[in-house]
Design a protein around this motif. Sequence first.
Motif, PDB file in Angstrom:
ATOM      1  N   ALA A 160       4.074  -2.177  -6.654  1.00  0.00           N
ATOM      2  CA  ALA A 160       4.478  -0.812  -6.309  1.00  0.00           C
ATOM      3  C   ALA A 160       5.720  -0.771  -5.425  1.00  0.00           C
ATOM      4  N   ALA A 161       5.909  -1.790  -4.590  1.00  0.00           N
ATOM      5  CA  ALA A 161       6.999  -1.762  -3.609  1.00  0.00           C
ATOM      6  C   ALA A 161       8.290  -2.368  -4.116  1.00  0.00           C
ATOM      7  N   LYS A 162       8.231  -3.116  -5.210  1.00  0.00           N
ATOM      8  CA  LYS A 162       9.427  -3.808  -5.698  1.00  0.00           C
ATOM      9  C   LYS A 162      10.587  -2.838  -5.924  1.00  0.00           C
ATOM     10  N   PHE A 167      14.260   0.201   1.120  1.00  0.00           N
ATOM     11  CA  PHE A 167      13.951   1.529   1.644  1.00  0.00           C
ATOM     12  C   PHE A 167      12.609   1.562   2.373  1.00  0.00           C
ATOM     13  N   LEU A 168      12.091   0.384   2.725  1.00  0.00           N
ATOM     14  CA  LEU A 168      10.897   0.266   3.563  1.00  0.00           C
ATOM     15  C   LEU A 168      11.386  -0.156   4.944  1.00  0.00           C
ATOM     16  N   PHE A 169      11.334   0.760   5.886  1.00  0.00           N
ATOM     17  CA  PHE A 169      12.041   0.516   7.137  1.00  0.00           C
ATOM     18  C   PHE A 169      11.347  -0.535   7.993  1.00  0.00           C
ATOM     19  N   PRO A 170      12.114  -1.562   8.436  1.00  0.00           N
ATOM     20  CA  PRO A 170      11.546  -2.593   9.306  1.00  0.00           C
ATOM     21  C   PRO A 170      11.351  -2.050  10.717  1.00  0.00           C
ATOM     22  N   ASP A 171      10.140  -2.165  11.226  1.00  0.00           N
ATOM     23  CA  ASP A 171       9.812  -1.558  12.519  1.00  0.00           C
ATOM     24  C   ASP A 171       8.479  -2.121  12.985  1.00  0.00           C
ATOM     25  N   THR A 172       8.041  -1.699  14.166  1.00  0.00           N
ATOM     26  CA  THR A 172       6.705  -2.053  14.644  1.00  0.00           C
ATOM     27  C   THR A 172       5.769  -0.888  14.335  1.00  0.00           C
ATOM     28  N   TYR A 173       4.679  -1.189  13.643  1.00  0.00           N
ATOM     29  CA  TYR A 173       3.738  -0.170  13.182  1.00  0.00           C
ATOM     30  C   TYR A 173       2.336  -0.434  13.729  1.00  0.00           C
ATOM     31  N   LEU A 174       1.556   0.638  13.805  1.00  0.00           N
ATOM     32  CA  LEU A 174       0.122   0.541  14.070  1.00  0.00           C
ATOM     33  C   LEU A 174      -0.595   1.011  12.815  1.00  0.00           C
ATOM     34  N   PHE A 175      -1.275   0.079  12.144  1.00  0.00           N
ATOM     35  CA  PHE A 175      -1.998   0.401  10.919  1.00  0.00           C
ATOM     36  C   PHE A 175      -3.490   0.185  11.129  1.00  0.00           C
ATOM     37  N   VAL A 184       0.689   1.723   3.212  1.00  0.00           N
ATOM     38  CA  VAL A 184       1.750   0.971   3.881  1.00  0.00           C
ATOM     39  C   VAL A 184       3.111   1.388   3.335  1.00  0.00           C
ATOM     40  N   ILE A 185       3.221   1.465   2.012  1.00  0.00           N
ATOM     41  CA  ILE A 185       4.481   1.840   1.373  1.00  0.00           C
ATOM     42  C   ILE A 185       4.894   3.249   1.795  1.00  0.00           C
ATOM     43  N   THR A 186       3.958   4.183   1.742  1.00  0.00           N
ATOM     44  CA  THR A 186       4.256   5.579   2.099  1.00  0.00           C
ATOM     45  C   THR A 186       4.717   5.686   3.544  1.00  0.00           C
ATOM     46  N   THR A 187       4.034   5.002   4.455  1.00  0.00           N
ATOM     47  CA  THR A 187       4.383   5.056   5.872  1.00  0.00           C
ATOM     48  C   THR A 187       5.772   4.491   6.127  1.00  0.00           C
ATOM     49  N   MET A 188       6.086   3.353   5.509  1.00  0.00           N
ATOM     50  CA  MET A 188       7.385   2.713   5.730  1.00  0.00           C
ATOM     51  C   MET A 188       8.513   3.506   5.092  1.00  0.00           C
ATOM     52  N   GLN A 189       8.240   4.124   3.962  1.00  0.00           N
ATOM     53  CA  GLN A 189       9.256   4.975   3.321  1.00  0.00           C
ATOM     54  C   GLN A 189       9.547   6.212   4.160  1.00  0.00           C
ATOM     55  N   LYS A 190       8.509   6.839   4.686  1.00  0.00           N
ATOM     56  CA  LYS A 190       8.701   8.021   5.530  1.00  0.00           C
ATOM     57  C   LYS A 190       9.508   7.652   6.770  1.00  0.00           C
ATOM     58  N   ASN A 191       9.229   6.497   7.334  1.00  0.00           N
ATOM     59  CA  ASN A 191       9.966   6.046   8.508  1.00  0.00           C
ATOM     60  C   ASN A 191      11.441   5.840   8.176  1.00  0.00           C
ATOM     61  N   PHE A 192      11.707   5.273   6.993  1.00  0.00           N
ATOM     62  CA  PHE A 192      13.097   5.092   6.559  1.00  0.00           C
ATOM     63  C   PHE A 192      13.824   6.436   6.496  1.00  0.00           C
TER      64      PHE A 192
END
Length: 336
Positions: A160-162, A167-175, A184-192
Amino acid sequence: MASKPPDILLQGIDALRRVSRHMFRYRASIIAFFAVLLLIYGLYLRPPSDFPAGKTLSIPRGATLAEAARLLEEGHVVRSAHAIKIATYLFGGGTNIDAGDYRFPSPINALRIAYAITVGNFGRSFIRVTVPEGATVREIGALFALGTFTAFDYDAFLAAAKAREGFLFPDTYLFASAVTSDEVITTMQKNFLQKIGQLEPLIQSSGHSLADIVIMASLLEKEARSNETRRTIAGILWRRLEIDMPLQVDAVFGYIRGADTYSPSLEDLKIKSPYNTYLYPGLPPGPIGNPGLAAIEAAATPIASPYLYYLTDTHGIMHYSLTYEEHLKNKRKYLP
């Protein structure tokens, strides 16, 4: 002849008898009350024997209390949908329940379940994850597949992420420990999307599309560490594109080979991959990682220079040259 007991004594005995009868009825009522409570608890409130401890149960957004109660009963979280509805009303929830993914580590009774869905106590533990700048989708998936995240599917994440590489923003997350691949994909995309907003004016004035800026930033993330050096290299690479010169970026071979770091051989330079910037002109077809904000800003704000070549020596110092001949001299001088 025995004397008759005084009237006051007889009255006292009679009063004691009446009190005794009242106490007996009171004790009987108390016992009956607790017996009924035990019966109700056993029949309706006690956790089922097959309670799904440690598993996740989802209450969808917009679900009514009746629908949530049915899901809880069908999922063997409670014994009775009717009982959970009544208990929820007792806690003031009424028809208002918190949708989401609930996880209960151990069996708990219906009263505690009712309280949980009323206040939104999802029973989930949260884990801090740091995704480094430049990490690929493959590397991000590996971070979550270490065993801590029980619902994460590595293969599903890669599939799904390929297409979202870059566009998956590198950051520190709490999951949550029960987070899924899609979450995970949705959260990182929204952050981007949130982070990239602050760079929109720079990107628009750069004359390049967001997609091209992200691809360039992913190359810069691998090629240099300081922002000024990245901006200088960005100027060189954009200029190469303008004059139809191959980018010849070595960092792409790590992505092609699926390796974190990789020094290409002469044979690698012949690999027939659209990401091979020695064989194919222009930018690669997509990012080779997920760049951070500094690399994206560097791609959008290149520093113009007369140079066309660069290399990093064994001490991490960058050396620039105007011609290929100068570049070869620098290679002989600074590289083993």
